[in-house]
Each structure stands twice: as C-alpha cells, then as structure tokens.
Write a protein that holds these residues in place. Sequence first.
Motif, mmCIF file in Angstrom:
data_model
loop_
_atom_site.group_PDB
_atom_site.id
_atom_site.type_symbol
_atom_site.label_atom_id
_atom_site.label_comp_id
_atom_site.label_asym_id
_atom_site.label_seq_id
_atom_site.Cartn_x
_atom_site.Cartn_y
_atom_site.Cartn_z
ATOM 1 N N MET A 1 4.973 -12.142 -18.062
ATOM 2 C CA MET A 1 4.793 -12.583 -16.715
ATOM 3 C C MET A 1 3.308 -12.713 -16.382
ATOM 4 O O MET A 1 2.866 -13.754 -15.946
ATOM 5 N N ILE A 2 2.570 -11.630 -16.564
ATOM 6 C CA ILE A 2 1.148 -11.688 -16.252
ATOM 7 C C ILE A 2 0.417 -12.640 -17.189
ATOM 8 O O ILE A 2 -0.572 -13.245 -16.817
ATOM 9 N N GLU A 3 0.951 -12.824 -18.411
ATOM 10 C CA GLU A 3 0.311 -13.715 -19.373
ATOM 11 C C GLU A 3 0.211 -15.127 -18.827
ATOM 12 O O GLU A 3 -0.741 -15.834 -19.113
ATOM 13 N N SER A 4 1.196 -15.557 -18.041
ATOM 14 C CA SER A 4 1.161 -16.907 -17.502
ATOM 15 C C SER A 4 0.092 -17.063 -16.431
ATOM 16 O O SER A 4 -0.342 -18.169 -16.157
ATOM 17 N N MET A 5 -0.336 -15.960 -15.823
ATOM 18 C CA MET A 5 -1.353 -16.016 -14.786
ATOM 19 C C MET A 5 -2.762 -15.950 -15.342
ATOM 20 O O MET A 5 -3.709 -16.269 -14.655
ATOM 21 N N SER A 16 -4.016 -6.629 -21.970
ATOM 22 C CA SER A 16 -3.292 -5.367 -21.820
ATOM 23 C C SER A 16 -3.942 -4.504 -20.742
ATOM 24 O O SER A 16 -3.255 -3.890 -19.928
ATOM 25 N N GLY A 17 -5.274 -4.466 -20.727
ATOM 26 C CA GLY A 17 -5.990 -3.703 -19.705
ATOM 27 C C GLY A 17 -5.752 -4.258 -18.316
ATOM 28 O O GLY A 17 -5.584 -3.506 -17.351
ATOM 29 N N LEU A 18 -5.733 -5.579 -18.197
ATOM 30 C CA LEU A 18 -5.451 -6.200 -16.907
ATOM 31 C C LEU A 18 -4.038 -5.872 -16.446
ATOM 32 O O LEU A 18 -3.809 -5.573 -15.282
ATOM 33 N N GLN A 19 -3.112 -5.895 -17.372
ATOM 34 C CA GLN A 19 -1.729 -5.586 -17.018
ATOM 35 C C GLN A 19 -1.613 -4.149 -16.505
ATOM 36 O O GLN A 19 -0.963 -3.900 -15.495
ATOM 37 N N ARG A 20 -2.276 -3.202 -17.182
ATOM 38 C CA ARG A 20 -2.254 -1.801 -16.715
ATOM 39 C C ARG A 20 -2.881 -1.696 -15.322
ATOM 40 O O ARG A 20 -2.409 -0.949 -14.467
ATOM 41 N N GLY A 21 -3.958 -2.450 -15.104
ATOM 42 C CA GLY A 21 -4.623 -2.420 -13.804
ATOM 43 C C GLY A 21 -3.725 -2.934 -12.693
ATOM 44 O O GLY A 21 -3.604 -2.305 -11.637
ATOM 45 N N PHE A 22 -3.080 -4.073 -12.929
ATOM 46 C CA PHE A 22 -2.190 -4.616 -11.910
ATOM 47 C C PHE A 22 -0.990 -3.708 -11.677
ATOM 48 O O PHE A 22 -0.538 -3.541 -10.545
ATOM 49 N N GLN A 23 -0.476 -3.102 -12.729
ATOM 50 C CA GLN A 23 0.641 -2.168 -12.558
ATOM 51 C C GLN A 23 0.209 -0.965 -11.724
ATOM 52 O O GLN A 23 0.961 -0.486 -10.874
ATOM 53 N N ALA A 24 -1.005 -0.482 -11.949
ATOM 54 C CA ALA A 24 -1.507 0.652 -11.168
ATOM 55 C C ALA A 24 -1.646 0.276 -9.695
ATOM 56 O O ALA A 24 -1.386 1.090 -8.810
ATOM 57 N N LEU A 59 -0.306 13.529 -5.924
ATOM 58 C CA LEU A 59 -1.645 12.940 -5.842
ATOM 59 C C LEU A 59 -2.306 12.953 -7.218
ATOM 60 O O LEU A 59 -2.904 11.959 -7.635
ATOM 61 N N SER A 60 -2.176 14.053 -7.929
ATOM 62 C CA SER A 60 -2.737 14.145 -9.282
ATOM 63 C C SER A 60 -2.135 13.079 -10.196
ATOM 64 O O SER A 60 -2.852 12.468 -10.994
ATOM 65 N N HIS A 61 -0.848 12.858 -10.068
ATOM 66 C CA HIS A 61 -0.186 11.824 -10.875
ATOM 67 C C HIS A 61 -0.795 10.449 -10.577
ATOM 68 O O HIS A 61 -1.137 9.697 -11.494
ATOM 69 N N HIS A 62 -0.931 10.113 -9.297
ATOM 70 C CA HIS A 62 -1.478 8.806 -8.916
ATOM 71 C C HIS A 62 -2.925 8.653 -9.393
ATOM 72 O O HIS A 62 -3.316 7.579 -9.867
ATOM 73 N N LEU A 63 -3.704 9.705 -9.284
ATOM 74 C CA LEU A 63 -5.091 9.649 -9.747
ATOM 75 C C LEU A 63 -5.150 9.473 -11.264
ATOM 76 O O LEU A 63 -6.005 8.739 -11.781
ATOM 77 N N ARG A 64 -4.240 10.105 -11.979
ATOM 78 C CA ARG A 64 -4.193 9.941 -13.436
ATOM 79 C C ARG A 64 -3.871 8.493 -13.799
ATOM 80 O O ARG A 64 -4.500 7.912 -14.686
ATOM 81 N N VAL A 65 -2.916 7.890 -13.105
ATOM 82 C CA VAL A 65 -2.564 6.491 -13.374
ATOM 83 C C VAL A 65 -3.776 5.598 -13.133
ATOM 84 O O VAL A 65 -4.083 4.710 -13.940
ATOM 85 N N LEU A 66 -4.500 5.830 -12.038
ATOM 86 C CA LEU A 66 -5.689 5.028 -11.739
ATOM 87 C C LEU A 66 -6.781 5.234 -12.787
ATOM 88 O O LEU A 66 -7.452 4.280 -13.182
ATOM 89 N N ARG A 67 -6.946 6.488 -13.246
ATOM 90 C CA ARG A 67 -7.942 6.776 -14.302
ATOM 91 C C ARG A 67 -7.575 6.073 -15.593
ATOM 92 O O ARG A 67 -8.420 5.437 -16.229
ATOM 93 N N GLU A 68 -6.317 6.202 -16.004
ATOM 94 C CA GLU A 68 -5.875 5.606 -17.264
ATOM 95 C C GLU A 68 -5.944 4.080 -17.225
ATOM 96 O O GLU A 68 -6.143 3.452 -18.260
ATOM 97 N N ALA A 69 -5.801 3.495 -16.048
ATOM 98 C CA ALA A 69 -5.927 2.050 -15.898
ATOM 99 C C ALA A 69 -7.398 1.634 -15.832
ATOM 100 O O ALA A 69 -7.702 0.451 -15.848
ATOM 101 N N GLY A 70 -8.294 2.626 -15.754
ATOM 102 C CA GLY A 70 -9.726 2.336 -15.717
ATOM 103 C C GLY A 70 -10.234 1.897 -14.356
ATOM 104 O O GLY A 70 -11.344 1.382 -14.244
ATOM 105 N N LEU A 71 -9.459 2.105 -13.301
ATOM 106 C CA LEU A 71 -9.852 1.643 -11.975
ATOM 107 C C LEU A 71 -10.724 2.631 -11.221
ATOM 108 O O LEU A 71 -11.384 2.256 -10.251
#
Length: 112
Positions: A1-5, A16-24, A59-71
């Motif tokens: 899906m994101i590949e088409s964009m 892959s990094g962009l996909q993780r970022g958008f998912q976050a 909150l810790s979970h959400h911050l971890r997702v943002l960290r792992e996505a590099g945001l």
Amino acid sequence: MIESMIAESINPASRSGLQRGFQALSDPTRLRILGLLEGGTRCVCELQSGLSEIAPNLLSHHLRVLREAGLVHAVRRGRWIDYSLNAEALEQLRKAIPRPKAFAAACVCEDI
C-alpha cells in the motif's frame, strides 16, 4: 500500500523505515506525544503530566514505538529519560507524501 505512494527511486531499506514511521503516526496518542514534543525536549514526567489519562506503562509503550520508528530521540538522565523530536525523520515522512498536481485540462469524460 505505502509502496504505491512512494517514488520507485527510494531504496527498500528507506521504504521500510518510512512504513514504520507512518504506522507509528497512525495512533492518536502518539500524535499527541509528538505535539507535546513540538515545544522542545521534554522529560518523561512532563509527558506523563500532559497525558494524565494515559497509564505510565502505556505511555512507555507509545514512546518505545516512536523511538523504534526513529521519530524521537531519547536521552537517559539518571532514572529519567528526555525525549525530543527527530526533525530529519519527520521531514523524510513529509517528503514521502505525494502532493497533488494542478489539473492541466478539464476532465476527459466531459469531451464524450
């Protein structure tokens, strides 16, 4: 899906990094966290007080997702962690979003 964009010139690792970022970014709580960080670096205790309805473990979970996505960047200070936005990563996400082009001509179906 994101590949088409995303332009074909983007390599698979970046894609892959962009996909993780958008998912976050797809979670409203994580968007609120980014909004709190827009004003600058914040300690996790400040984030918790700004999101008092969110349990600390969530909150810790959400911050971890943002960290792992590099945001966001995280810097440990004793038992606390300071968070800040990763402007470069957010800019890459902005650039990946297609922008509409102006219509050069009327719709072809009107000519039928």
